[in-house]
Write an enzyme that holds these catalytic residues in place. Structure first.
Site, mmCIF file in Angstrom:
data_model
loop_
_atom_site.group_PDB
_atom_site.id
_atom_site.type_symbol
_atom_site.label_atom_id
_atom_site.label_comp_id
_atom_site.label_asym_id
_atom_site.label_seq_id
_atom_site.Cartn_x
_atom_site.Cartn_y
_atom_site.Cartn_z
ATOM 1 N N HIS A 60 -1.150 1.721 1.453
ATOM 2 C CA HIS A 60 -1.201 1.951 0.005
ATOM 3 C C HIS A 60 -0.738 3.342 -0.387
ATOM 4 O O HIS A 60 -0.461 3.600 -1.562
ATOM 5 C CB HIS A 60 -2.624 1.718 -0.516
ATOM 6 C CG HIS A 60 -3.020 0.280 -0.486
ATOM 7 N ND1 HIS A 60 -3.062 -0.494 -1.610
ATOM 8 C CD2 HIS A 60 -3.346 -0.536 0.547
ATOM 9 C CE1 HIS A 60 -3.421 -1.731 -1.276
ATOM 10 N NE2 HIS A 60 -3.597 -1.783 0.031
ATOM 11 N N ASP A 115 2.070 10.108 -4.925
ATOM 12 C CA ASP A 115 1.223 8.943 -5.202
ATOM 13 C C ASP A 115 1.948 7.713 -4.663
ATOM 14 O O ASP A 115 3.125 7.504 -4.982
ATOM 15 C CB ASP A 115 1.051 8.812 -6.735
ATOM 16 C CG ASP A 115 -0.307 8.241 -7.137
ATOM 17 O OD1 ASP A 115 -0.883 7.474 -6.350
ATOM 18 O OD2 ASP A 115 -0.763 8.554 -8.251
#
Ligand code: GDG
Length: 481
Positions: A174, A386
């Protein structure tokens, strides 16, 4: 106890044909005043993302319940078998707060904060990964598909393959996978690479992450790669492991439905009125994490106020910073820094009853988040690094009337998909200020044009499509690829 075995000598096998393995179970343990215990859904990117997939599948979810001590007994929740993995207080400290969040997290986010390397943390990471692999092996039926998630569990794929060579194993990362020059700092880089290569398919958020991983295979493990495939020597010849991009998304329709509800829309109006009916509401929503660029955002906003380019009370910033990893030192430091700057901006530019920053160090229900997205003219996503950033997609999914503007860091996975946002480099404070002002002054026509194309993307590429795409690729043989 497992009910059947593949043959007399093999490991016992479980009943579930689809097993998710993630650090956290998708629930929080709530102890009521009368001593009774209940389990509530817990927020977070992964939970939000997998919820609709798990509801459809008859599956099991293996994870830690979030508190040290014995795991809860396996139980069913909304059609999913939840199987807890127990961690002692020392293991929480060394595996979770230590190796996962103070070694891997900063390392994988381009060393925004310095990673710490401790051999005891690594040893605990190995032990705990083995426990997750063992628990998953006990749940999975013969030939089952197991989907392992995220940086806390990178050794699980190879450990699981060792225990259960019959399984089809997928892994999804992720968070970003760093460039080799950074990854190479990790003393256990080769073990991490070979741990991951136990999977049949490795999914990453961006193509760049997959490329970085393939390079790490060549450099750290001296393996051969061809296109997206790595040749991994095994007892029965070479296996081909594939590494590719599968950008995660949100349940766009479900969130869109919440944002259409009359009570949620009324709440959005109430929020604006509580803020003093300003002309411009800017919004930030993040876990309080140093990767999210909250300090850069506040600096740019503070300078804009100092320059007089936006003037409270006509413009206000709402910053939701949900509490996160509060036992890790770097997170406590960040909280102090953010709160000093918020206090300074409010002290310098506020008036009685009119602070220019409304800062909420709290978690909120989903409906309240949707109301905040509806109340905001400008959404600020300024991450320094991110993996994806679901908040950006959530804002877009809520804007049915095609108003509003998104300022989005180029260092998010979302920037690859949402090119109609105001794309920024958060390190460039002048560039940030300019983008904030352009977004705040956007014409309805330009807003509609940008919003329309981003909404199409978020609607069509939702989390169901993401999971289906990953699982389809996982089910393909090398020839089918
Ligand atoms: C990791 C990667 C990747 C936040 N505060 C509240 C709340 N949230 C929800 C948001 C969003 C989720 O948490 C946060 O997801 P992000 O993607 O923004 O960031 P991470 O938590 O860092 O997630 C990230 C993600 O995994 C998925 O792969 O995108 O790059 O770092 O859904 O809305 N939800 C509620 N109350 C809050 O106060 N209900």
């Amino acid at each position: 106890m497992p009910e059947h075995t593949a043959d007399e000598t093999a490991e016992p096998v479980g009943d579930y044909t689809f097993v998710v393995v993630a650090n956290r179970l998708p629930v929080d343990r709530i102890e009521n005043p009368d001593g009774s215990v209940e389990w509530r859904p817990s927020p977070g990117g992964l939970v939000t993302a997998l919820d609709p997939v798990m509801r459809d599948a008859d599956g099991a979810w293996v994870g830690w319940a979030g508190a040290p001590g014995d795991p809860p007994k396996p139980f069913d929740d909304a059609g999913v078998r939840l199987v807890g993995v127990g961690l002692s207080a020392e293991e929480v400290r060394d595996y979770y707060e230590g190796f996962s969040n103070a070694t891997l997290w900063p390392l994988y986010h381009d060393v925004i904060a310095p990673p710490e390397f401790h051999r005891e943390w690594w040893e605990t990471y190995v032990v705990v990964n083995h426990r997750f692999a063992q628990t998953a092996a006990e749940q999975a039926a013969t030939g089952a598909t197991v989907w392992v998630h995220d940086y806390q569990l990178q050794l699980v794929p190879a450990m699981l393959r060792e225990l259960r060579p019959d399984l089809r194993i997928g892994f999804f990362n992720h968070i970003p996978f760093p460039g080799y020059e950074i990854f190479a700092q990790l003393p256990w880089r080769e073990q991490i690479v070979t741990g991951l290569l136990g999977a049949d398919l490795l999914g990453f958020q961006r193509q760049g992450d997959a490329t970085n991983f393939l390079r790490a295979c060549r450099r750290a493990a001296r393996l051969t790669t061809r296109g997206a495939s790595v040749s991994v020597p095994g007892p029965t010849g070479d296996r081909q492991v594939r590494a590719a991009a599968f950008p995660i998304s949100i349940d766009s329709a479900a969130l869109g439905d919440i944002a259409r509800r009359e009570d949620v829309r009324a709440r959005a109006r109430e929020i604006r009125s509580a803020l003093g009916d300003p002309k411009i509401v800017l919004l930030g929503v993040d876990r309080l994490d140093y990767t999210k660029g909250i300090l850069h955002r506040l600096k740019a906003y503070g300078e804009i106020l100092a320059d007089g380019q936006l003037r409270p009370p006509e413009a206000v910033l709402v910053q939701v910073a949900s509490p996160s990893r509060e036992r890790v030192e770097q997170y406590r430091t960040l909280r102090n820094e953010v709160e000093v700057i918020v206090g300074r901006i409010n002290g310098d530019f506020g008036a009685l009853g009119n602070p220019p920053v409304h800062y909420l160090h709290q978690a909120h229900p989903r409906e309240e988040m949707a109301a905040l997205y509806l109340a905001a003219d400008v959404m600020l996503v300024t991450s320094l690094r991110d993996g994806m950033n679901l908040v950006a997609k959530e804002y877009i999914a809520c804007r049915h009337d095609e108003t509003g503007a998104l300022v989005l860091s180029e260092f998010t996975g979302a920037a690859d998909e949402l090119g109609s946002a105001f794309i920024v480099n958060p390190h460039d404070i002048d560039g940030l200020k300019e983008a904030f002002l352009r977004a705040a002054g956007i014409s309805p026509r330009e807003a509609r044009r940008r919003m329309r194309s981003m909404r199409r993307r978020v609607r069509e590429h939702d989390v169901v499509r993401w999971a289906a795409g990953f699982l389809k690729a996982l089910g393909e043989t090398p020839e089918q690829r």
